[in-house]
Design a protein around this motif. Structure first.
Motif, mmCIF file in Angstrom:
data_model
loop_
_atom_site.group_PDB
_atom_site.id
_atom_site.type_symbol
_atom_site.label_atom_id
_atom_site.label_comp_id
_atom_site.label_asym_id
_atom_site.label_seq_id
_atom_site.Cartn_x
_atom_site.Cartn_y
_atom_site.Cartn_z
ATOM 1 N N TYR A 339 45.927 -4.376 -3.566
ATOM 2 C CA TYR A 339 46.562 -2.960 -4.321
ATOM 3 C C TYR A 339 47.190 -3.602 -5.513
ATOM 4 C CZ TYR A 339 45.850 -1.128 0.464
ATOM 5 O OH TYR A 339 45.461 -0.791 1.782
ATOM 6 N N SER A 389 42.937 2.690 0.609
ATOM 7 C CA SER A 389 42.926 1.740 1.744
ATOM 8 C C SER A 389 41.697 1.700 2.354
ATOM 9 C CB SER A 389 44.097 2.221 2.585
ATOM 10 O OG SER A 389 43.779 1.696 3.815
ATOM 11 N N THR A 395 43.162 -1.150 7.356
ATOM 12 C CA THR A 395 43.158 -0.361 8.711
ATOM 13 C C THR A 395 44.434 0.439 8.883
ATOM 14 O OG1 THR A 395 44.491 -2.205 10.010
ATOM 15 C CG2 THR A 395 42.024 -2.103 9.985
HETATM 16 P P1 ADP Z 1 46.260 -1.020 5.051
HETATM 17 O O1 ADP Z 1 45.616 -1.601 5.951
HETATM 18 O O2 ADP Z 1 46.140 0.006 4.594
HETATM 19 O O3 ADP Z 1 46.304 -2.117 3.907
HETATM 20 P P2 ADP Z 1 49.030 -1.840 5.661
HETATM 21 O O4 ADP Z 1 49.916 -1.576 6.269
HETATM 22 O O5 ADP Z 1 48.764 -3.297 5.086
HETATM 23 O O6 ADP Z 1 47.746 -1.106 5.542
HETATM 24 O O7 ADP Z 1 49.613 -1.258 4.288
HETATM 25 C C1 ADP Z 1 49.966 0.182 4.081
HETATM 26 C C2 ADP Z 1 49.826 0.811 2.973
HETATM 27 O O8 ADP Z 1 51.196 0.305 2.073
HETATM 28 C C3 ADP Z 1 48.669 0.443 2.014
HETATM 29 O O9 ADP Z 1 47.863 1.388 2.422
HETATM 30 C C4 ADP Z 1 49.225 0.671 0.780
HETATM 31 O O10 ADP Z 1 48.980 2.154 0.345
HETATM 32 C C5 ADP Z 1 50.643 0.401 0.805
HETATM 33 N N1 ADP Z 1 50.687 -0.957 -0.023
HETATM 34 C C6 ADP Z 1 50.780 -2.155 0.817
HETATM 35 N N2 ADP Z 1 51.084 -3.219 -0.021
HETATM 36 C C7 ADP Z 1 51.179 -2.777 -1.324
HETATM 37 C C8 ADP Z 1 51.017 -3.468 -2.726
HETATM 38 N N3 ADP Z 1 51.352 -4.667 -2.676
HETATM 39 N N4 ADP Z 1 51.189 -2.531 -3.552
HETATM 40 C C9 ADP Z 1 50.752 -1.147 -3.472
HETATM 41 N N5 ADP Z 1 50.659 -0.547 -2.193
HETATM 42 C C10 ADP Z 1 50.978 -1.266 -1.106
#
Ligand code: ADP
Length: 429
Positions: A339, A389, A395
C-alpha cells in the motif's frame, strides 16, 4: 373454712352484698325519686302511695333508657378509632431483606407494587433511571410502552412476562426485561422488574453472522469466476489454445486467492482457540526481523520498494510464539510495501531490550489512511479500498490476524497515518 366464708361474703350476687350493690347501682334513681317527692311536697301536692309508685317507675324507665343510650355511645366510641387504622395505614411491611438482595444484584432491578408504583430500586437501576422516589408511578420513569404493557399484563394475569427493549442513547444497548411475582416475603403482592443487558451477546451474534456472510462472499467471487472460465473452456473456447492459456492463468490466480483466504480463515480460527493461552517461549526479535525482511525481499524488489532495518546491537527478547510473531511482522511489512509502494521505502525500527519494553515500528511513505478508516482497519474483511486490496492479493484478514496475535502476546498495535505522507504501525510489547 375461713377462706370459704370470706368468698361467700364477698360474692356480690347473693345476700347483703348483692342488695348493697343493687341499691348503689340505682342510687341516681333513688335520689331522683326522693328529690321529686320532696319537690311535690314543697308544691303542696300530696300524692297517694300508688301514684307515687307509678311516678317512680316512670322515672326509673327514663333513667334506664338514658343509661342504655350512654353505654351504646361508649361502645361506638370504643370501636370508632379502629376503623381509620385499618384503612389508612396497614402495618408497614419490612422490605429490608428484599432491599439487601436487590443491592447485591449487578443487573438493574425495581420492586413494584400491584398498583405499578416503584417501592425499591437498586444501584444499577439508579444508574440508568436516576433516583426514583418511593411510591412513584412506573409510567412516570419508564416510557417504553412495551415494558409498561408487559408489566400491566403480568400483574393482571399473575404470571411472569418478558420482553426485549433496545436503547439507542448513550450507546446502543439491548435489554431483556422481565417482570415476575415475588412469592412470600410480604403479605402485599410485589413484583420484581429486572433488566438483563444482552448487547454484548447480540454484538457477537451479529459479528459472527457478518463474518460468515463476508467469508462466503469472498469465496464466492473467485469461485464464480472459476466456474465461468470452466464453462467457457468447455464451450465456445473449446478449441482456442490461446484462450486456454490465458484463462488457465486467471483460474490459477483465483484458486490461489481462494486458498489464501482459507489459510487466513484457518489461522484466525486457530488463534481464537488459543486466545486464552499465554505464549510460553521467549523470542529474540533482532534475528527474527532479519528473517522476515529476507522473506519479503522478493516482493519488495518486484514493487520497487527498499526495506531499511534499524536494529539494536543487543538482543531484544519478548515472551512470545515465534511463528505467530513472524506472521505479524510479515503482514505489517507486506502491507507497507503493497500500500505504500509509491513511497519506495519502508523503515523498520526496533527499540527496547536490556530491561526496556520492546517496540517495533514499520513506516511507509505511501498515500496514508484517511482518519475515519483508521479505527476499523483491524476488523475482519475491512478494507479502505476493496478493489485495491484484491488487486494486491489482499484478503482483508491480515490486520485482524495481527490484532489477535498481539492480544495473545499482551502487546498493542498503534496506527498513525497522514493522508499523502504515509503510515506508521507500531507494536508495543
Ligand atoms: P488486506 O488483505 O486487504 O491487506 P489487511 O487487514 O492487511 O487486509 O488491511 C486492511 C486494509 O487496511 C487494507 O485493505 C488497506 O486498505 C489498509 N492498509 C493496511 N496497511 C496499510 C498501509 N500501510 N497503508 C495504507 N493502507 C493500509
Amino acid at each position: 373454712m375461713l377462706a370459704r366464708e370470706w368468698v361467700v361474703v364477698t360474692d356480690q350476687r347473693t345476700g347483703l352484698g348483692w342488695l348493697a350493690t343493687q341499691l348503689w347501682g340505682e342510687r341516681v334513681l333513688i335520689a331522683s325519686a326522693v328529690f321529686v317527692g320532696f319537690m311535690m311536697w314543697l308544691a303542696g301536692l300530696h300524692l297517694g302511695w300508688v301514684s307515687f309508685a307509678v311516678l317512680l317507675l316512670v322515672i326509673a324507665g327514663l333513667l334506664r333508657m338514658e343509661r342504655r343510650a350512654v353505654e351504646a355511645g361508649r361502645r361506638t366510641m370504643a370501636v370508632a378509632p379502629a376503623a381509620p387504622v385499618v384503612e389508612v395505614a396497614p402495618p408497614a411491611e419490612d422490605l429490608t431483606p428484599i432491599s439487601a438482595v436487590l443491592g447485591a444484584l449487578d443487573a438493574p432491578a425495581l420492586l413494584l407494587s400491584a398498583r405499578e408504583t416503584v417501592k425499591l430500586q437498586n444501584r444499577a437501576a439508579e444508574a440508568i433511571f436516576g433516583q426514583i422516589p418511593q411510591g412513584s408511578d412506573l409510567a412516570g420513569r419508564i416510557r417504553a410502552p412495551s415494558i409498561l404493557d408487559m408489566v400491566r399484563d403480568a400483574i393482571g394475569s399473575g404470571q411472569p412476562r418478558e420482553t426485549e427493549h433496545a436503547e439507542r442513547l448513550p450507546s446502543e444497548t439491548v435489554y431483556v426485561v422481565r417482570v415476575a411475582p415475588l412469592a412470600g416475603p410480604t403479605t402485599e403482592p410485589l413484583w420484581l422488574l429486572t433488566f438483563r443487558d444482552v448487547s454484548q451477546a447480540r454484538r457477537i451474534d451479529r459479528m459472527r453472522s457478518d463474518f460468515i456472510a463476508n467469508a462466503s462472499h469472498e469465496l464466492r467471487t473467485p469461485l464464480a469466476s472459476l466456474r465461468g472460465f470452466i464453462e467457457t473452456l468447455q464451450g465456445p473456447a473449446r478449441n482456442d489454445l490461446k484462450a486456454h492459456e490465458r484463462f488457465l492463468t486467471i483460474m490459477h490466480e483465483q484458486a490461489t486467492r481462494m486458498s489464501r483466504l482459507v489459510d487466513d480463515l484457518l489461522s484466525l480460527s486457530r488463534l481464537e482457540l488459543r486466545s486464552n493461552l499465554a505464549p510460553d517461549q521467549t523470542v529474540d526479535l533482532v534475528p527474527l526481523l532479519g528473517h522476515v525482511r529476507d522473506s519479503l525481499q522478493p516482493l519488495a524488489s518486484d514493487l520497487g520498494v527498499e526495506i531499511a532495518l534499524d536494529l539494536p546491537a543487543h538482543p531484544v527478547t519478548v515472551a512470545g510464539d515465534r511463528d505467530e510473531l513472524v506472521e505479524v511482522f510479515e503482514n505489517l511489512l507486506e502491507n507497507a510495501c503493497k500500500y505504500g509502494q509509491e513511497g519506495k521505502r519502508v523503515d523498520v525500527a526496533l527499540s527496547g531490550g536490556e530491561g526496556a519494553p520492546a517496540e517495533l515500528s514499520v513506516t511507509d511513505y505511501g498515500p496514508g489512511i484517511p482518519p475515519e478508516h483508521v479505527p476499523r482497519i483491524t476488523e475482519r474483511f475491512y478494507r479502505v479500498n476493496v478493489e485495491a486490496s484484491r488487486s494486491k492479493k489482499g484478503t482483508g484478514l491480515g490486520l485482524a490476524i495481527v490484532k489477535h496475535i498481539l492480544t495473545r502476546h499482551k502487546a498493542r498495535l498503534v496506527v498513525k497515518s497522514e493522508v499523502g505522507k504515509g503510515t506508521v504501525f507500531t507494536v508495543k510489547f
